[in-house]
Design a protein around this motif. Structure first.
Motif, mmCIF file in Angstrom:
data_model
loop_
_atom_site.group_PDB
_atom_site.id
_atom_site.type_symbol
_atom_site.label_atom_id
_atom_site.label_comp_id
_atom_site.label_asym_id
_atom_site.label_seq_id
_atom_site.Cartn_x
_atom_site.Cartn_y
_atom_site.Cartn_z
ATOM 1 N N HIS A 10 0.830 -1.215 0.000
ATOM 2 C CA HIS A 10 0.000 0.000 0.000
ATOM 3 C C HIS A 10 0.862 1.261 0.000
ATOM 4 N N ALA A 11 1.960 1.260 0.770
ATOM 5 C CA ALA A 11 2.848 2.430 0.812
ATOM 6 C C ALA A 11 3.479 2.673 -0.556
ATOM 7 N N PHE A 12 3.899 1.603 -1.218
ATOM 8 C CA PHE A 12 4.485 1.730 -2.559
ATOM 9 C C PHE A 12 3.467 2.341 -3.528
ATOM 10 N N LEU A 24 6.973 4.198 5.149
ATOM 11 C CA LEU A 24 6.233 3.157 5.853
ATOM 12 C C LEU A 24 6.822 3.091 7.253
ATOM 13 N N PHE A 25 5.976 3.145 8.274
ATOM 14 C CA PHE A 25 6.454 3.165 9.650
ATOM 15 C C PHE A 25 5.661 2.204 10.525
ATOM 16 N N LYS A 26 6.217 1.945 11.693
ATOM 17 C CA LYS A 26 5.543 1.131 12.697
ATOM 18 C C LYS A 26 5.367 1.983 13.938
ATOM 19 N N SER A 27 4.190 1.917 14.517
ATOM 20 C CA SER A 27 3.895 2.621 15.755
ATOM 21 C C SER A 27 3.160 1.629 16.649
ATOM 22 N N GLY A 28 3.827 1.217 17.705
ATOM 23 C CA GLY A 28 3.253 0.164 18.540
ATOM 24 C C GLY A 28 3.225 -1.121 17.742
ATOM 25 N N ASP A 29 2.046 -1.711 17.593
ATOM 26 C CA ASP A 29 1.933 -2.941 16.805
ATOM 27 C C ASP A 29 1.201 -2.710 15.482
ATOM 28 N N GLN A 30 1.117 -1.446 15.066
ATOM 29 C CA GLN A 30 0.426 -1.091 13.832
ATOM 30 C C GLN A 30 1.403 -0.509 12.816
ATOM 31 N N TYR A 31 1.074 -0.653 11.531
ATOM 32 C CA TYR A 31 1.852 -0.076 10.444
ATOM 33 C C TYR A 31 1.069 1.073 9.839
ATOM 34 N N GLY A 32 1.784 2.041 9.300
ATOM 35 C CA GLY A 32 1.146 3.168 8.642
ATOM 36 C C GLY A 32 2.062 3.724 7.568
ATOM 37 N N ALA A 33 1.525 4.623 6.769
ATOM 38 C CA ALA A 33 2.298 5.267 5.710
ATOM 39 C C ALA A 33 1.863 6.717 5.611
ATOM 40 N N LEU A 34 2.871 7.581 5.463
ATOM 41 C CA LEU A 34 2.623 9.010 5.296
ATOM 42 C C LEU A 34 3.617 9.562 4.281
ATOM 43 N N PRO A 35 3.235 10.655 3.602
ATOM 44 C CA PRO A 35 4.252 11.335 2.810
ATOM 45 C C PRO A 35 5.429 11.682 3.722
#
Length: 60
Positions: A10-12, A24-35
């Motif tokens: 999804h980040a790609f 693409l990052f990890k925060s706690g046990d979740q993944y996310g993507a931001l510009p």
């Protein structure tokens, strides 16, 4: 497909759609993507990958 693999995909695609670098990052046990430009050094995030759409060649 693992959560990390799905998040990476999804980040790609987000980077290719927005045509800006996306982290693409990890925060706690979740993944996310931001510009990438929206991420601050003070954010409590663990960067995993950065996708820059300008560094990839054509799809074919």
């Amino acid at each position: 497909m693992s959560d990390l693999s799905l998040a990476r995909d999804h980040a790609f695609h987000l980077a290719r759609t927005l045509m800006v670098p996306v982290t693409l990052f990890k925060s706690g046990d979740q993944y996310g993507a931001l510009p990438s430009e929206e991420i601050d050094a003070d954010d409590d995030l663990e960067p995993l990958y950065e996708f820059d759409p300008h560094e990839r060649g054509p799809a074919h």
